[in-house]
Design a protein around this motif. Structure first.
Motif, mmCIF file in Angstrom:
data_model
loop_
_atom_site.group_PDB
_atom_site.id
_atom_site.type_symbol
_atom_site.label_atom_id
_atom_site.label_comp_id
_atom_site.label_asym_id
_atom_site.label_seq_id
_atom_site.Cartn_x
_atom_site.Cartn_y
_atom_site.Cartn_z
ATOM 1 N N UNK A 38 0.832 -1.202 0.000
ATOM 2 C CA UNK A 38 0.000 0.000 0.000
ATOM 3 C C UNK A 38 0.869 1.256 0.000
ATOM 4 N N UNK A 39 2.007 1.211 0.691
ATOM 5 C CA UNK A 39 2.917 2.363 0.707
ATOM 6 C C UNK A 39 3.452 2.637 -0.689
ATOM 7 N N UNK A 40 3.820 1.585 -1.412
ATOM 8 C CA UNK A 40 4.308 1.766 -2.788
ATOM 9 C C UNK A 40 3.207 2.334 -3.678
ATOM 10 N N UNK A 41 1.977 1.821 -3.511
ATOM 11 C CA UNK A 41 0.851 2.347 -4.292
ATOM 12 C C UNK A 41 0.647 3.828 -4.016
ATOM 13 N N UNK A 42 0.734 4.208 -2.749
ATOM 14 C CA UNK A 42 0.514 5.610 -2.388
ATOM 15 C C UNK A 42 1.623 6.490 -2.939
ATOM 16 N N UNK A 43 2.879 6.062 -2.798
ATOM 17 C CA UNK A 43 3.975 6.896 -3.290
ATOM 18 C C UNK A 43 3.983 7.011 -4.810
ATOM 19 N N UNK A 44 3.329 6.082 -5.505
ATOM 20 C CA UNK A 44 3.196 6.177 -6.963
ATOM 21 C C UNK A 44 1.935 6.930 -7.372
ATOM 22 N N UNK A 45 1.084 7.259 -6.412
ATOM 23 C CA UNK A 45 -0.162 7.965 -6.713
ATOM 24 C C UNK A 45 0.093 9.470 -6.820
ATOM 25 N N UNK A 46 -0.939 10.168 -7.243
ATOM 26 C CA UNK A 46 -0.872 11.629 -7.317
ATOM 27 C C UNK A 46 -1.112 12.194 -5.915
ATOM 28 N N UNK A 47 -0.123 12.938 -5.420
ATOM 29 C CA UNK A 47 -0.225 13.589 -4.113
ATOM 30 C C UNK A 47 0.068 15.070 -4.327
ATOM 31 N N UNK A 48 -0.898 15.913 -4.007
ATOM 32 C CA UNK A 48 -0.738 17.352 -4.256
ATOM 33 C C UNK A 48 -0.482 18.149 -2.982
ATOM 34 N N UNK A 49 -0.095 17.443 -1.914
ATOM 35 C CA UNK A 49 0.170 18.096 -0.629
ATOM 36 C C UNK A 49 1.252 17.294 0.083
ATOM 37 N N UNK A 50 1.773 17.835 1.177
ATOM 38 C CA UNK A 50 2.786 17.132 1.969
ATOM 39 C C UNK A 50 2.092 16.398 3.119
ATOM 40 N N UNK A 51 2.038 15.057 3.044
ATOM 41 C CA UNK A 51 1.372 14.300 4.117
ATOM 42 C C UNK A 51 2.075 14.478 5.467
ATOM 43 N N UNK A 52 1.292 14.477 6.531
ATOM 44 C CA UNK A 52 1.787 14.666 7.890
ATOM 45 C C UNK A 52 1.687 13.343 8.648
ATOM 46 N N UNK A 53 2.756 13.001 9.347
ATOM 47 C CA UNK A 53 2.786 11.760 10.124
ATOM 48 C C UNK A 53 1.639 11.750 11.136
ATOM 49 N N UNK A 54 0.967 10.602 11.220
ATOM 50 C CA UNK A 54 -0.126 10.429 12.171
ATOM 51 C C UNK A 54 -1.473 10.905 11.666
ATOM 52 N N UNK A 55 -1.509 11.428 10.457
ATOM 53 C CA UNK A 55 -2.750 11.952 9.888
ATOM 54 C C UNK A 55 -3.381 10.923 8.955
ATOM 55 N N UNK A 72 -7.158 14.323 1.174
ATOM 56 C CA UNK A 72 -7.506 14.614 2.561
ATOM 57 C C UNK A 72 -9.011 14.491 2.770
ATOM 58 N N UNK A 73 -9.757 14.338 1.681
ATOM 59 C CA UNK A 73 -11.215 14.339 1.722
ATOM 60 C C UNK A 73 -11.733 12.902 1.811
#
Length: 108
Positions: A38-55, A72-73
């Motif tokens: 799942x981490x690899x899938x997420x890092x290959x996905x489109x992310x338009x913000x800086x994720x925060x640990x624990x969020x 975030x939605x």
């Protein structure tokens, strides 16, 4: 005869404990493999913000963009504007920068 039975019972207990430890380790490996996938899938996905640990965030497949996106939605917050999105998983960023799945779509 008594000593033999006691020895046999003791070894059976110890072997049973080792089998339980092996099962626990196998489950931990499975959990780590899931987190890695799942981490690899997420890092290959489109992310338009800086994720925060624990969020907590939400992973979707966008039929419009033909790719996975991290948002975030939540699915409940999208309304009609999210009709082109298929919910994959609710995820939380861990301190080691891997992602933990906290909720997953039923078909996964």
């Amino acid at each position: 005869v008594h000593s033999h039975r006691a020895m046999s019972e003791q070894l059976d207990i110890q072997m049973g404990q080792i089998v339980e430890q092996i099962k626990l380790l196998a489950k931990q490996v499975e959990d780590l493999q899931t987190r890695k996938r799942i981490s690899e899938e997420i890092y290959l996905s489109k992310i338009t913000f800086e994720p925060v640990i624990g969020t907590t965030y939400y992973l979707y497949y966008s039929n419009k963009e033909k790719r996975k996106i991290l948002s975030m939605v939540s699915p409940k917050e999208w309304g009609r504007s999210g009709d082109h999105l298929s919910f994959i998983a609710e995820v939380t960023l861990q301190g080691d920068r891997t992602w933990k799945v906290t909720n997953q779509a039923d078909e996964q």
